[in-house]
Design a protein around this motif. Structure first.
Motif, short mmCIF file in Angstrom:
data_model
loop_
_atom_site.label_atom_id
_atom_site.label_comp_id
_atom_site.label_asym_id
_atom_site.label_seq_id
_atom_site.Cartn_x
_atom_site.Cartn_y
_atom_site.Cartn_z
N GLN A 187 0.84 -1.19 0.00
CA GLN A 187 0.00 0.00 0.00
C GLN A 187 0.87 1.24 0.00
N ALA A 217 -7.83 2.08 -1.85
CA ALA A 217 -8.27 1.70 -0.50
C ALA A 217 -8.74 2.90 0.31
N TYR A 308 -4.98 6.20 -1.53
CA TYR A 308 -4.24 5.12 -0.86
C TYR A 308 -4.34 3.90 -1.76
N LYS A 310 -3.44 0.20 -3.41
CA LYS A 310 -3.15 -1.13 -2.87
C LYS A 310 -3.03 -2.13 -4.01
N VAL A 316 3.92 -2.07 -4.69
CA VAL A 316 3.05 -1.05 -5.23
C VAL A 316 3.86 0.08 -5.88
#
Length: 499
Positions: A187, A217, A308, A310, A316
């Motif tokens: 993340q 997210a 955010y 993910k 990532v």
């Protein structure tokens, strides 16, 4: 009419006030130790070494102790055993050590970070010290300082392990540490540049991000000042303790060495320019560090919109820069027309969004903008304005909120300032000095249920929840382990007295 205070008296009063506001005094050498032992009352010392540092996990407990017991006869301290001769036998201990001294005489010790035990011990010993000081108690149960050292198993080196095997083992250990540091991030926080938002390209951009395989997210929009943005990207370094004179001299010597080194390197720069250009071209496709100053400038022209991101597997950061494309607009359009740079890049803003590569910065950004939601089973602190408490508690119970403890109190400024999660609230600052209802709550759907009561504060994450509950309800978490019925603060206090 009282005579006016002298300058010396005013200075002494200011010094005493500053000491009272300080959580723990610092004992760094033998002279500091002697001065601390001359203090009247109970001295509680966190003994540590420079390589390990003081016990930071107990800071919340110490704040509660200071707020609850803040007696003039109680002193909390940190003692660096490295430079204190009487604490020589306490060096080399990995476990936290808390020494208790009454008017400089050793009384007891606690090994380990045990907050409830520390608070209970302080209560008992402080009460006894005050009785002795006032001539109402018996003598102290003094012990030898050496007897408070905890014996530990000494690990002898394996004589059969030769130097080569030892070096190989050290190499394996270092590789394991390196692997932990290089563990991929699943993340990460992504900054969308302001021009994407201002030109109403956000929805299309988000669709492309999701189509590229990323899960969004979370998202948040803020408009920090330039100073706040700078502090976010460049946090101030922690304070470094230096001996008088030594730090400055070493710093000056280091600066001179750097200047000499730069002077020598400048003479070689002319002949190495072509080699450097070649190396830069070779590294063009490699992951390089971000220019934070450049990104600070780009992000300071409007509100920040953060995602955010993910991924299910892989890294990532690596996945993002593969989808982003090369940071050259013409090259991206010709060689990777499906990349984000090719679709959303402009002459002035080639890269439409920035995902910081630094793991440390990513963890800091995630904690700032996307803190983990609290566990529904974790008790959280709820502060409400003064109202009909019984009616409020009944309505919360009907709404499905578990009321675990409650009390009415005057909200003190000292309590608000003792925890960062509380001091950041302007609403709490304006409520300082007023009567409030403090409630410990748990359960699903809590946020929606308590909104109708106009909450002054509700814990936003698990870490702050524990610290906040323990601040207003000392020993609550320990006392609730085997309890089902809600307790008032009075019941909690009676339970502690019974123990």
């Amino acid at each position: 009419m009282k005579p006016p205070r002298t300058a010396a008296q005013l200075e002494q009063m200011a010094r005493k006030k500053a000491e009272a506001q300080q959580l723990q005094i610092l004992i760094s050498n033998d002279q500091d130790w002697e001065n601390a032992c001359k203090r009247t009352g109970l001295l509680v010392v966190d003994v540590y070494q420079e390589w390990a540092g003081p016990c930071s996990s107990m800071t919340g407990h110490l704040r509660r102790i200071k707020l609850e017991l803040g007696d003039e006869f109680l002193t909390l301290a940190m003692a660096k055993a490295d430079n204190i001769s009487v604490l020589e036998k306490f060096r080399g201990k990995a476990e936290p050590t808390w020494l208790f001294l009454g008017c400089g005489k050793p009384l007891a010790v606690i090994h380990g970070a045990d907050g409830p035990n520390l608070l209970a011990t302080i209560r008992v010993l402080l009460k006894k010290e005050i009785s002795i000081i006032k001539g109402q108690g018996e003598d102290r149960d003094v012990v030898l300082l050496e007897s408070l050292v905890k014996p530990e198993e000494i690990l002898e080196p394996d004589e059969d392990l030769d130097d080569v095997e030892g070096e190989m083992q050290n190499l394996e250990d270092s590789e394991e540490g390196s692997e932990a540091e290089d563990e991929p991030l699943l993340q990460a926080v992504l900054f969308i540049l302001p021009h994407i938002i201002s030109q109403e390209k956000t929805e299309t951009f988000l669709s492309n991000v999701v189509a590229a395989g990323f899960e969004i997210a979370g998202h948040v929009q803020e408009e920090p000042t330039r100073e706040q943005l700078h502090d976010l990207l460049f946090p101030p370094p922690p304070p470094v303790e230096e001996a008088d004179g030594e730090g400055k001299e070493e710093g000056e010597e280091g600066a001179e060495e750097d200047e000499n080194k730069e002077g020598g390197e400048e003479a070689e720069e002319g002949g190495d320019e072509e080699d450097n250009e070649g190396e830069e071209q070779e590294k063009e496709g490699d992951v390089v560090e971000d220019d934070l100053e450049e990104w600070e400038e780009k992000l300071s022209h409007g509100p920040l919109y953060m995602l955010y991101l993910k991924v299910e597997e892989g890294d990532v950061v690596a996945a993002w820069y593969q989808v982003l494309g090369p940071p050259d607009l013409e090259k991206a359009r010709q060689e990777e027309p499906d990349s984000l740079v090719a679709q959303f890049g402009e002459e002035e803003f080639v890269v439409p969004a920035w995902l910081p590569r630094s793991r440390e910065l990513q963890l800091r950004l995630a904690a700032r903008f996307f803190p983990p939601p609290p566990d529904a089973t974790v008790p959280r602190l709820l502060l409400l304005p003064d109202a009909d408490h019984q009616e409020v508690l009944e309505r919360m119970g009907v709404g499905g909120v578990q009321v675990l403890a409650h009390t009415q109190l005057t909200l003190q400024q000292e309590a608000i300032q003792s925890l960062p999660s509380l001091s950041a609230s302007q609403q709490l600052a304006s409520a300082a000095g007023s009567s409030v209802l403090a409630v410990v709550v748990a359960g699903e759907g809590m946020e929606e249920c308590v909104q109708e009561f106009g909450p002054l504060h509700l814990s936003v994450d698990t870490a702050s929840a524990n610290a906040e509950v323990e601040l207003f309800f000392p020993d609550f978490l320990a006392s609730q382990e085997n309890q089902d019925e809600p307790q008032t603060q009075m019941q909690i206090e009676q339970s502690k007295e019974g123990k």
